[in-house]
Design an enzyme around this catalytic site. Structure first.
Site, mmCIF file in Angstrom:
data_model
loop_
_atom_site.group_PDB
_atom_site.id
_atom_site.type_symbol
_atom_site.label_atom_id
_atom_site.label_comp_id
_atom_site.label_asym_id
_atom_site.label_seq_id
_atom_site.Cartn_x
_atom_site.Cartn_y
_atom_site.Cartn_z
ATOM 1 N N ASP A 160 2.969 6.876 -35.482
ATOM 2 C CA ASP A 160 3.222 7.691 -36.681
ATOM 3 C C ASP A 160 3.679 9.067 -36.395
ATOM 4 O O ASP A 160 2.904 9.620 -35.352
ATOM 5 C CB ASP A 160 2.099 7.485 -37.580
ATOM 6 C CG ASP A 160 1.990 6.026 -38.222
ATOM 7 O OD1 ASP A 160 3.058 5.504 -38.363
ATOM 8 O OD2 ASP A 160 1.046 5.895 -38.790
ATOM 9 N N ARG A 210 11.753 4.919 -36.855
ATOM 10 C CA ARG A 210 11.679 4.698 -38.132
ATOM 11 C C ARG A 210 11.948 5.965 -39.110
ATOM 12 O O ARG A 210 11.147 7.171 -38.521
ATOM 13 C CB ARG A 210 10.313 4.241 -38.350
ATOM 14 C CG ARG A 210 9.964 4.070 -40.040
ATOM 15 C CD ARG A 210 8.447 3.690 -40.061
ATOM 16 N NE ARG A 210 7.237 4.587 -39.997
ATOM 17 C CZ ARG A 210 6.194 4.482 -39.314
ATOM 18 N NH1 ARG A 210 5.655 3.548 -39.025
ATOM 19 N NH2 ARG A 210 5.409 5.684 -39.317
#
Length: 354
Positions: A160, A210
């Protein structure tokens, strides 16, 4: 403002095709977002919210529960409907090596649980939870351990992204891991001015990306502030991904960007399996069902753990109506406590299905 080189002029066609909205005033939205995220650093306010039953009940709209089994239960439910998942242990910005070791142990146990049940689930980690603020080498060491175990079990692992002060260090770890672990995915935030350059570099290294809008409070010198500008930056980056990436993930709940991603995938002749949509647990379940019904590859991010407060604030910062819901719930909770003389704390635990 910097933009990635090599963007084809035709990308503006897609932007025009899906953007007809007028520029909107954004000062209040920016102030609201900055203020709310700033409150997350106030220990008094945090203690009050965490001790509030209504707040923890609201958190359960977005958080699976406190235990790994809570997240696994939701992952099983999603799998039964053909939806992938990504499990994330909440609790970033650890302050000692022992805490990072405990987080690693929980992730290693999740790998075993996912592999034993053959669940279509992956893992999402924040490197500050693995000790990034203590030492980049410690974070790299912990990330390498979980990446190796996950790769051995065929489980995808996502790094992340966090606030911009850590972007270079996170990308540094990702680059050092990229050659050894093909199961690795890295998140990039569209609202940062630097992202077009980071995207090109990660794609050159063969890393899966992502793409998300960005959920942290960043200054105007580093990031777009207006939603319209963020969406247009997202669109430009989508064009690069559709053209260059082998596979990529689009993490958004914005219907306009979802339509654009599908259109770009078709325009570039992409196989639907090469594009993965990713969404948050408890957010826009209607869109999740639509994507699943249409046959797109969909992964739902499932957070769990006791450190739900910072995560809840980021969700509130994205949607002001959620804050109104929290304030109303807190007020009703106070009134009930005064009438009944009760109170008590309601945990965010308990397995549920989405």
């Amino acid at each position: 403002m910097p933009q990635a080189e090599g963007l084809r002029p035709g990308i503006s066609f897609w932007e025009l095709a899906f953007w007809s909205g007028r520029p909107r005033a954004y000062t209040r939205a920016v102030v609201y977002r900055s203020l709310l995220l700033g409150l997350g650093r106030n220990p008094v306010i945090r203690a009050a919210v965490e001790g509030s039953g209504p707040a923890s009940r609201l958190a359960r709209r977005f958080v699976a529960g406190e235990a790994p089994e809570d997240a696994l239960g939701i992952a099983r439910s999603l799998a039964s409907r053909g939806i992938l998942s990504s499990l994330d242990l909440l609790g970033e910005e650890v302050r000692d090596a022992a805490a990072s070791s405990r987080a690693l142990e929980i992730y290693l146990a999740l790998v075993e649980a996912i592999a034993s049940e053959d669940l279509p689930a992956g893992l999402s980690v924040k490197l500050t939870q693995f000790g990034l603020d203590l030492s980049p080498d410690l974070a790299l060491e912990n990330a390498a351990v979980i990446a190796a175990k996950a790769a051995e079990a065929g489980i995808p692992l996502a790094l992340d992204m966090e606030d911009s002060s850590r972007t270079d260090r996170i990308l540094g770890v990702a680059k050092r891991l990229s050659g050894a672990f093909p199961n690795l995915e890295v998140a990039l935030q569209a609202y940062l001015f630097r992202t077009p350059f980071d995207l090109e570099e990660l794609l050159d290294r063969g890393l899966k990306v992502r793409l998300c809008k960005g959920a942290y409070s960043e200054p105007p010198s580093l990031a777009y502030q207006r939603g319209r500008d963020v969406r247009q930056a997202f669109a430009r980056l989508l064009g690069v991904l559709a053209r260059r990436a082998r596979t990529f993930a689009v993490a958004t709940h914005d219907p306009r960007l979802l339509r654009l991603a599908k259109a770009m995938a078709f325009a570039h002749g992409r196989n639907p399996a090469e594009l993965e949509f990713q969404m948050l647990y408890g957010v826009r379940r209607d869109l999740q069902e639509d994507l699943s019904r249409e046959g797109w590859r969909l992964r739902v991010y499932i957070p769990f753990g006791r450190e739900w407060y910072p995560y809840l604030l980021r969700r509130l910062a994205e949607r002001p109506r959620h804050l109104a819901l929290l304030v109303g719930s807190l007020a009703r909770g106070v009134c009930r406590s005064e009438v009944s003389g009760g109170g008590g704390r309601s945990g965010a635990g308990g397995p549920r299905t989405q």
